[in-house]
Motif scaffolding. Structure first.
Motif, short mmCIF file in Angstrom:
data_model
loop_
_atom_site.label_atom_id
_atom_site.label_comp_id
_atom_site.label_asym_id
_atom_site.label_seq_id
_atom_site.Cartn_x
_atom_site.Cartn_y
_atom_site.Cartn_z
N PRO A 125 33.90 42.79 69.68
CA PRO A 125 34.70 42.13 68.64
C PRO A 125 35.83 41.30 69.24
CG PRO A 125 35.45 44.37 68.89
CD PRO A 125 34.33 44.19 69.89
N TYR A 126 36.24 40.27 68.54
CA TYR A 126 37.35 39.46 69.04
C TYR A 126 37.90 38.59 67.92
CZ TYR A 126 33.74 35.85 69.17
OH TYR A 126 32.72 34.99 68.82
N HIS A 127 39.12 38.16 68.11
CA HIS A 127 39.75 37.20 67.22
C HIS A 127 39.36 35.81 67.71
CE1 HIS A 127 42.92 35.13 64.95
NE2 HIS A 127 43.03 36.24 64.24
N ARG A 128 38.92 34.96 66.83
CA ARG A 128 38.36 33.66 67.25
C ARG A 128 39.34 32.83 68.07
NH1 ARG A 128 34.62 31.24 62.33
NH2 ARG A 128 33.00 32.84 62.42
N ASP A 129 40.60 32.93 67.76
CA ASP A 129 41.59 32.15 68.52
C ASP A 129 41.71 32.65 69.96
OD1 ASP A 129 42.10 30.65 66.29
OD2 ASP A 129 43.90 31.77 65.70
N ASP A 130 41.28 33.88 70.21
CA ASP A 130 41.42 34.47 71.54
C ASP A 130 40.20 34.24 72.43
OD1 ASP A 130 43.81 35.51 70.61
OD2 ASP A 130 42.93 37.44 70.06
N PRO A 151 29.85 35.97 62.77
CA PRO A 151 31.18 35.90 62.15
C PRO A 151 31.42 37.11 61.25
CG PRO A 151 30.01 33.81 61.96
CD PRO A 151 29.01 34.82 62.43
N LEU A 152 32.61 37.67 61.34
CA LEU A 152 33.00 38.78 60.47
C LEU A 152 33.89 38.30 59.33
CD1 LEU A 152 33.85 41.47 63.19
CD2 LEU A 152 31.75 41.26 61.86
N SER A 153 34.71 37.33 59.63
CA SER A 153 35.60 36.73 58.63
C SER A 153 35.97 35.34 59.11
CB SER A 153 36.85 37.60 58.44
OG SER A 153 37.66 37.57 59.60
N GLY A 154 36.89 34.71 58.42
CA GLY A 154 37.31 33.39 58.85
C GLY A 154 38.06 33.40 60.17
#
Length: 239
Positions: A125-130, A151-154
């Motif tokens: 898992p990861y935050h897209r900005d990261d 994708p999990l969310s926006g």
């Protein structure tokens, strides 16, 4: 209880766990029910497998800290007097299990216990900005042969990573690269970088439900509280 589908569901929108929502039923759905042996519950940070054990494949969904906690068993020293008697149940102390250390342990375990040509499949898992390609954990004994995004969310996603063991070198920390820092907390990024906090979201939805009930009463609808009925249904499923 969770492994056998007898615990409360972890999804916030699901009130009752389905009868077939368990590990064995999952294998049966894929026609692999005859390969089910048993379930073992243990702490992955302290492997229980003997030295010579080898697996054809390791398929896993490591906890992210959203629905499942990221913890490991850990010994803690305390100055408090031990008042627990021998007949009282013992609950081991736990500490935070960082994503960095979890994937380091997972790749080292896989490099050590997979057969030659065996595969490790796991989610990251990861935050897209990261996200950068350097975030993908690497091990010199494992080839990355698959990397696809879901994708999990926006703001968040996860990647399905597939590794294949290519040689039989003894795993060593020098052979492993994982750019996830020990301070990287997906749970914190997931909740604290959303457009609204969990509390704000709960309050907004509660207000929406309140408005909905008021509108329903104006239309002459009889409001029935289904909480007790759902609780009784949940109990009856396992009696």
């Amino acid at each position: 209880m969770m492994l056998h589908g007898r615990s409360r569901p972890s999804r916030i929108t699901q009130k009752v766990r389905e009868r077939d929502e368990r590990v064995r039923a999952n294998l049966e759905q894929y026609g692999c029910g005859d390969r089910y042996i048993d379930v073992i519950i243990s702490d992955f940070s302290n492997p229980l497998w003997r030295e010579g054990v080898e697996f054809d494949a390791i398929i896993t969904d490591p906890p992210y800290g959203i629905r499942e906690s990221t913890e490991k068993v850990d010994s803690k020293t305390t100055s408090k007097q031990n008042t627990r008697s021998k007949d009282m149940p013992h609950y081991p102390s736990t500490s935070h299990y960082s994503l960095h250390q979890l994937y380091v342990d997972l790749l080292q375990f896989s490099a050590h216990h997979l057969k030659l040509g065996g595969r490790l499949v796991c989610w990251l898992p990861y935050h897209r900005d990261d996200y950068t390609s350097e975030m993908i954990p690497q091990h010199s004994s494992l080839d990355l042969v698959g990397n696809s995004e879901q994708p999990l969310s926006g703001l968040t996603s996860r990647r399905l990573l597939t590794y294949e063991k290519r040689d039989i070198n003894t795993p060593d920390s020098a052979q492993l690269s994982c750019q996830l820092s020990n301070s990287y907390d997906f749970r914190d990024r997931y909740f604290n970088n959303a457009p609204e906090s969990r509390t704000e979201r709960r309050m907004r939805k509660a207000e929406q439900r309140k408005i909905g009930r008021i509108e329903a009463l104006k239309r002459g609808k009889v409001i029935i509280d289904n909480k007790e009925a759902k609780n009784n249904l949940n109990k009856s499923r396992f009696q």
